[in-house]
Write a protein that holds these residues in place. Structure first.
Motif, short mmCIF file in Angstrom:
data_model
loop_
_atom_site.label_atom_id
_atom_site.label_comp_id
_atom_site.label_asym_id
_atom_site.label_seq_id
_atom_site.Cartn_x
_atom_site.Cartn_y
_atom_site.Cartn_z
N MET A 57 21.09 30.21 50.91
CA MET A 57 22.26 31.08 50.81
C MET A 57 23.46 30.46 51.50
SD MET A 57 20.80 34.84 51.61
CE MET A 57 19.43 35.50 50.70
N SER A 58 24.60 30.72 50.94
CA SER A 58 25.83 30.24 51.57
C SER A 58 26.22 31.19 52.68
CB SER A 58 26.96 30.13 50.54
OG SER A 58 27.30 31.42 50.10
N ALA A 59 27.17 30.73 53.46
CA ALA A 59 27.66 31.57 54.56
C ALA A 59 28.29 32.83 54.05
CB ALA A 59 28.64 30.78 55.41
N ASN A 60 28.96 32.74 52.85
CA ASN A 60 29.62 33.91 52.30
C ASN A 60 28.61 34.96 51.86
OD1 ASN A 60 32.16 32.87 52.69
ND2 ASN A 60 32.28 31.93 50.64
N GLN A 61 27.42 34.47 51.37
CA GLN A 61 26.43 35.40 50.85
C GLN A 61 25.78 36.21 51.95
OE1 GLN A 61 24.21 32.44 48.62
NE2 GLN A 61 24.68 33.52 46.72
N VAL A 62 25.68 35.64 53.14
CA VAL A 62 25.01 36.36 54.22
C VAL A 62 26.00 37.01 55.17
CG1 VAL A 62 22.96 34.91 54.11
CG2 VAL A 62 24.87 34.25 55.61
N GLN A 63 27.24 37.03 54.79
CA GLN A 63 28.25 37.67 55.65
C GLN A 63 27.99 39.16 55.75
OE1 GLN A 63 32.24 37.23 54.26
NE2 GLN A 63 33.13 38.30 56.02
N ILE A 64 27.98 39.69 56.98
CA ILE A 64 27.70 41.10 57.21
C ILE A 64 29.01 41.89 57.10
CG2 ILE A 64 26.91 42.80 58.88
CD1 ILE A 64 25.03 40.65 60.00
N LYS A 65 28.96 42.94 56.26
CA LYS A 65 30.13 43.79 56.08
C LYS A 65 29.80 45.22 56.46
CE LYS A 65 32.12 41.05 52.33
NZ LYS A 65 32.73 41.10 50.98
N ARG A 66 30.86 45.96 56.80
CA ARG A 66 30.67 47.34 57.21
C ARG A 66 31.36 48.28 56.22
NH1 ARG A 66 31.25 44.51 61.98
NH2 ARG A 66 29.67 44.92 63.58
N GLY A 67 30.86 49.53 56.15
CA GLY A 67 31.46 50.54 55.30
C GLY A 67 30.75 51.88 55.46
N TYR A 68 31.05 52.78 54.58
CA TYR A 68 30.32 54.05 54.61
C TYR A 68 29.92 54.38 53.18
CZ TYR A 68 34.48 56.47 52.88
OH TYR A 68 35.55 56.88 52.12
N VAL A 69 28.85 55.16 53.05
CA VAL A 69 28.28 55.43 51.74
C VAL A 69 29.07 56.54 51.06
CG1 VAL A 69 26.22 56.15 50.47
CG2 VAL A 69 26.00 54.68 52.48
N LYS A 70 29.62 56.20 49.91
CA LYS A 70 30.41 57.16 49.13
C LYS A 70 29.55 57.88 48.10
CE LYS A 70 34.21 57.29 45.79
NZ LYS A 70 35.21 56.49 45.06
N GLN A 71 28.60 57.15 47.51
CA GLN A 71 27.84 57.70 46.39
C GLN A 71 26.50 56.99 46.29
OE1 GLN A 71 30.09 57.46 42.80
NE2 GLN A 71 28.70 58.73 41.59
N VAL A 72 25.49 57.68 45.77
CA VAL A 72 24.17 57.09 45.52
C VAL A 72 23.85 57.31 44.05
CG1 VAL A 72 21.73 57.05 46.14
CG2 VAL A 72 23.46 57.58 47.88
N PRO A 73 24.17 56.35 43.18
CA PRO A 73 23.94 56.54 41.74
C PRO A 73 22.48 56.67 41.35
CG PRO A 73 25.52 54.76 42.15
CD PRO A 73 24.89 55.09 43.46
N SER A 74 21.58 55.94 42.04
CA SER A 74 20.15 56.01 41.68
C SER A 74 19.31 55.62 42.89
CB SER A 74 19.85 55.06 40.50
OG SER A 74 20.05 53.71 40.88
N GLY A 75 17.99 55.50 42.68
CA GLY A 75 17.11 55.23 43.80
C GLY A 75 17.20 53.82 44.34
N ASP A 76 17.91 52.90 43.67
CA ASP A 76 18.05 51.55 44.19
C ASP A 76 19.50 51.09 44.19
OD1 ASP A 76 18.41 51.35 41.51
OD2 ASP A 76 16.97 49.72 41.18
N GLN A 77 20.45 52.02 44.08
CA GLN A 77 21.86 51.65 44.08
C GLN A 77 22.62 52.51 45.08
OE1 GLN A 77 23.78 51.12 40.23
NE2 GLN A 77 21.77 51.15 39.22
N ILE A 78 23.54 51.85 45.79
CA ILE A 78 24.33 52.54 46.81
C ILE A 78 25.78 52.09 46.64
CG2 ILE A 78 24.67 52.95 49.28
CD1 ILE A 78 21.74 51.94 49.65
N THR A 79 26.70 53.06 46.48
CA THR A 79 28.12 52.74 46.39
C THR A 79 28.73 52.88 47.77
OG1 THR A 79 28.24 53.52 44.11
CG2 THR A 79 30.31 53.33 45.30
N ILE A 80 29.32 51.77 48.25
CA ILE A 80 29.84 51.70 49.61
C ILE A 80 31.35 51.49 49.56
CG2 ILE A 80 29.72 50.44 51.80
CD1 ILE A 80 26.85 49.65 51.03
N SER A 81 32.04 52.21 50.43
CA SER A 81 33.50 52.07 50.53
C SER A 81 33.84 51.44 51.86
CB SER A 81 34.16 53.44 50.43
OG SER A 81 35.55 53.35 50.67
#
Length: 894
Positions: free
Chosen positions: A1-25
């Protein structure tokens, strides 16, 4: 993995479309912060059922445990802070990655949580996390968790209703009751889509009472022209409701869209939208809950005053800047009052803002519109349900009270109605319009969305109406609708006389003064009896008020007539009074008696003020003495009518002048004309005999009631004195039989002078003891007057004469004999001292008939001058010039 791929980001959960998807803002720095949907790596979640975007067909049913997986994530993550890494980007809005709860990677791993609950399957890969995930999956299988349980898979598949076949049935099922739901989509600030839990109905819901600006679709490149306020409203609602579990109350349905409210632990979302200027009140969809209504209106008012968002350019309605204090002097209608200003005495008619009084139902036939089928008999105040109750509510509480008036707006002239000054009127702390609406005696006007021409307390009116609707008061009642079967005796002499006995027996009749004709003549409404009557104050004569005539012009008034009218109006108009009836007018429909208002006798009050003089009829013992004493005090102070008078009776001034002519004998009698014939003969009754006639009629009817005549048993003969039932009131009167034709009998009512043909069954023998009284009506013709030969001119003359003599007390003087039973007489209007014969001549209705009696020379000269004046002015019969025969003219010149 590149450095960009493992970069840790922060947010809050806006929506949960399904059991394996999370929409983050990302943390918001605008109303629409960047969002990304993370598809969790290394797992496969059961797929949810979705509706196709292009039609209503269903792609597939839920896979077992798909809903449980989605709900596990939603409850665990929605609106929570998370950190995430992106391992592979799919596009600018989607990527594969991993998510942890909290602010760093030491928090719970969301993928591991799903696997440990047995809600997803592990997808084998070469990732470092695979070993732990397989161990967690094995433990879940061993424990029989989630999809690894022994529960039948069919029990874990939803039956989703994407459309509602009949929304009204669903409304009846859930209406007005809180239903648990999950907000799935926010279309705009006031429109959402939601699942109703348990049965999984998918509905569109519009928030009741509010409307946010619509949100246009944004362009893919982000260069849309969306309304900033609409974006903000959408964001505010999404951030508080999207994928939240709430309770929904369904209130109405329009097409396939439901109108309702969302119950949220933190308050009313509609109220928040209004208070922040994201929305406007939508009156037609507003809830009926009074408390909620109040909060919504106050929230909008707050945003307007602060000019927030959609109200940034708001300017309050530039209504009339008017505020004053005054006294309520008249309740015109259930929404209109006349108020006399305290500062300058100006009388101002105002309308209560934003309310509509009770209105007549629209019917299709005349019979439905009016009980009698005659539109002219329709009286809105009495015949429109709740109209009288509304008027009485205002009259009883506010007439004569001092109120504060604040103008709200001016309603422009429309449909032949003049412009209206609409105001908020308060008495103390009582808003009069609000009080009226709360009793269900008026409705609140519903305005268009942007119409600010409304009451400054409109929200209070809406709340009051909600309470009235809930309690089913007044106009909102489903039963016990008031019906007033009004009987109008004010223009019906015969009916008035039939009611006299019962009215005289009553000890103090309660009444409301509806109209003031003059200082001593009023129109009253008797609420208990549902009757309208004309009422004349007993014991006095008040100056006559000048008033318009039906054919144009005005009647001649007396000095101080206007002052007497004003005095009576100020003390009596629309007030509760108590009356005692003594008698009726000899010919007219008026009842004569005493009227008490606030414990004071109005006859005495007028005399004390010098606005009436004492009459000698009727003599009422102690009351007459009180009146005389009041009159003497007024004379001593030279008040009003006594200011410049040297004679006691101005009504008789003309009589006194004529008495100066020695050759003409004057002996005036007070009379009332009871009948006028087509040949201008008239029948008159002496006023002094009116009580005797009334007693005779009363005793006659009592006799016949005790010994009722057998219909058809009596065989009348010509010239018989008998009794007959008058068709006008179905009462017995003395008659003389003039002609018999089969079953029809022509009779002459000897005490009134009118003739009629009745059925023989309505004629009976006159009891002997009633035959001794001589007839009370005597026949006369006008002295020195004759009709023309033209039929139309005769008819006009008779009608003019009737207008001058009917329903009045007159002075009659016999001038000469026409034959052994017919006398010629002059008539003087007692109020104006006008000679009625002379007036008819001067107005061109009749001609002068020459009489050679020397005692009438002066009278003839006056009549001739009046005739010449009519001819010169081309009045009525002289419209085309002089029609008098040449020889007649010569006779007058000789």
């Amino acid at each position: 993995m590149s450095a960009n791929q493992v970069q840790i980001k922060r947010g809050y959960v806006k929506q949960v479309p399904s059991g394996d998807q999370i929409t983050i803002s990302e943390w918001p720095n605008s109303c629409y912060p960047p969002v990304i949907t993370i598809v969790l790596c290394d797992i496969i979640a059961p797929k949810l059922e979705h509706r196709k975007a292009n039609d209503n067909n269903i792609e597939s049913k839920d896979q077992p445990y798909a809903w449980e997986a989605r709900e596990f994530l939603r409850k665990k993550l929605i609106q929570c802070n998370v950190v995430y890494t992106i391992e592979k980007e799919i596009n600018s809005e989607r990527a594969y990655g991993r998510v942890w709860l909290g602010t760093d990677t030491t928090g719970e791993n969301v993928t591991e949580l799903l696997v440990s609950e047995g809600l997803v399957s592990v997808k084998k890969s070469s990732s470092p996390e695979m070993k732990k995930l397989l161990e967690l999956e094995a433990a879940a299988k061993a424990a029989g968790k989630g999809k690894w349980s022994q529960s039948p898979p069919s029990e874990h598949i939803r039956d989703v209703k994407w459309s509602v076949d009949d929304p009204r049935i669903l409304l009846e099922k859930y209406g007005k009751k809180p239903v648990k739901a999950i907000i799935e989509y926010v279309h705009d600030g006031s429109t959402i889509k939601a699942f109703l839990l348990d049965e999984f109905y998918y509905i569109t819901l519009m928030l009741s009472g509010v409307r946010c600006p619509g949100t246009p679709k944004r362009l893919q490149d982000g260069q849309g022209n969306a309304d900033t306020v609409a974006d903000e409203a959408l964001y505010h609602v999404e951030s508080r409701l999207l994928h939240r579990e709430v309770e929904i109350v369904l209130e109405h349905v329009i097409k396939n869209n439901f109108i309702g409210s969302i119950i949220h632990p933190n308050g009313n979302i509609a109220e928040m939208l209004l208070s922040k200027g994201f929305a406007k009140i939508q009156d037609w969809s507003i809830t009926n809950d009074a408390a909620v209504k109040a909060k919504l209106y106050l929230a909008e008012k707050k945003a307007k005053e602060a000019r927030l968002r959609i109200w940034k350019d708001y300017k309050p309605s530039s209504g009339p800047q008017m505020e004053f204090t005054g006294t309520v002097i008249e309740i015109v209608n259930a929404d209109a009052l006349v108020i006399r200003k305290l500062d300058d005495g100006e009388e101002k008619k105002i309308f209560l803002s934003s309310i509509r009084p009770p209105q007549r139902e629209k019917r299709t036939t005349p019979e439905e519109n009016n009980v009698s089928g005659r539109q002219k008999d329709f009286r809105p105040l009495y015949h429109i349900p709740w109209m009288l109750e509304a008027r009485e509510f205002l009259r009883e509480r506010f007439i004569g009270k001092t109120v504060k008036v604040v103008a709200d707006y001016i309603q422009p002239a429309k449909d032949n109605f003049p412009e209206k000054l609409c105001c908020t009127v308060t008495y103390g702390k009582t808003n009069i319009a609000e009080a009226l609406v709360s009793k269900g005696l008026a409705r609140v006007i519903k305005y268009r969305q942007n119409d600010d021409q409304r009451s400054s307390h409109y929200n209070l009116l809406i709340i009051a109406e909600s309470k009235a609707e809930k309690s089913q008061h007044g106009l909102h009642a489903k039963k016990d609708i008031p019906v007033h079967r009004l009987v109008d005796l004010s223009n019906n002499p015969a009916s008035s006389k039939t009611h006299l006995t019962s009215f005289k027996r009553a000890q103090g009749i309660k009444a409301v003064v509806e109209y003031i004709n003059s200082g001593s003549r009023l129109k009253l409404f008797l609420p208990k009896e549902d009757k309208l009557i004309t009422f004349v104050l007993a014991g006095i004569r008040a100056p006559r008020y000048q008033r318009p005539l039906p054919g144009g012009g005005v009647s001649k008034g007396d000095e101080y007539g206007e002052e007497a009218l004003k005095f009576t109006k100020e003390r009596c108009f629309q007030r509760d009074v108590e009356i005692k009836i003594e008698s009726t007018e000899t010919k007219g429909a008026g009842f004569i008696g005493w009227l008490m208002v606030n414990g004071k006798n109005m006859s005495v009050e007028l005399v004390e003020e010098g606005l009436a003089e004492v009459s000698t009829y009727p003599d009422s013992g102690e009351l007459t003495r009180v009146l005389k004493a009041a009159e003497e005090r007024a004379k001593a102070k030279k008040l009003n009518i006594w200011k410049n008078r040297t004679e006691v009776h101005i009504k008789d001034e003309r009589v006194e002048e004529e008495k100066q002519a020695p050759e003409r004998v004057l002996s005036y009698q007070e009379v009332a004309v009871s009948e006028v014939t087509d040949e201008l003969h008239f029948f008159a009754q002496r006023v002094e005999h009116s009580s005797k006639l009334e007693t005779l009629n009363l005793q006659l009817r009592q006799e016949l009631a005790a010994n009722p005549p057998l219909p058809g048993a009596y065989k009348p003969s010509r010239n018989d004195l008998s009794v007959a039932k008058f068709t006008g009131d179905d009462q017995w009167y003395r008659v003389k039989v003039e002609r018999i034709s089969g079953s029809n009998v022509s009779v002459f009512y000897i005490d009134y002078g009118n003739r009629e043909t009745v059925n023989i069954t309505n004629v009976a023998a006159l009891p002997a003891r009633f035959a001794a009284d001589k007839p009370y009506a005597h026949e006369y013709v006008l002295a020195c007057v004759r009709l023309t030969e033209d039929a139309d001119e005769k008819k006009a003359a008779v009608e003019a004469f009737k207008k001058e003599v009917m329903d009045k007390i007159l002075l009659l003087n016999v001038e000469y004999h026409v034959n052994h039973s017919l006398y010629a007489a002059t008539l003087i209007n007692k109020t104006t001292s006008e000679d009625i014969g002379k007036k008819l001549i001067s107005e061109g209705f009749v001609l002068v008939e020459r009489q050679r009696l020397k005692c009438l020379a002066k009278l003839m000269e006056e009549y001739k001058n009046a005739e010449d004046e009519a001819e010169k002015a081309h009045r009525n019969i002289f419209i085309y010039g002089d029609i008098r025969a040449e020889d007649d003219d010569e006779q007058f010149r000789s």
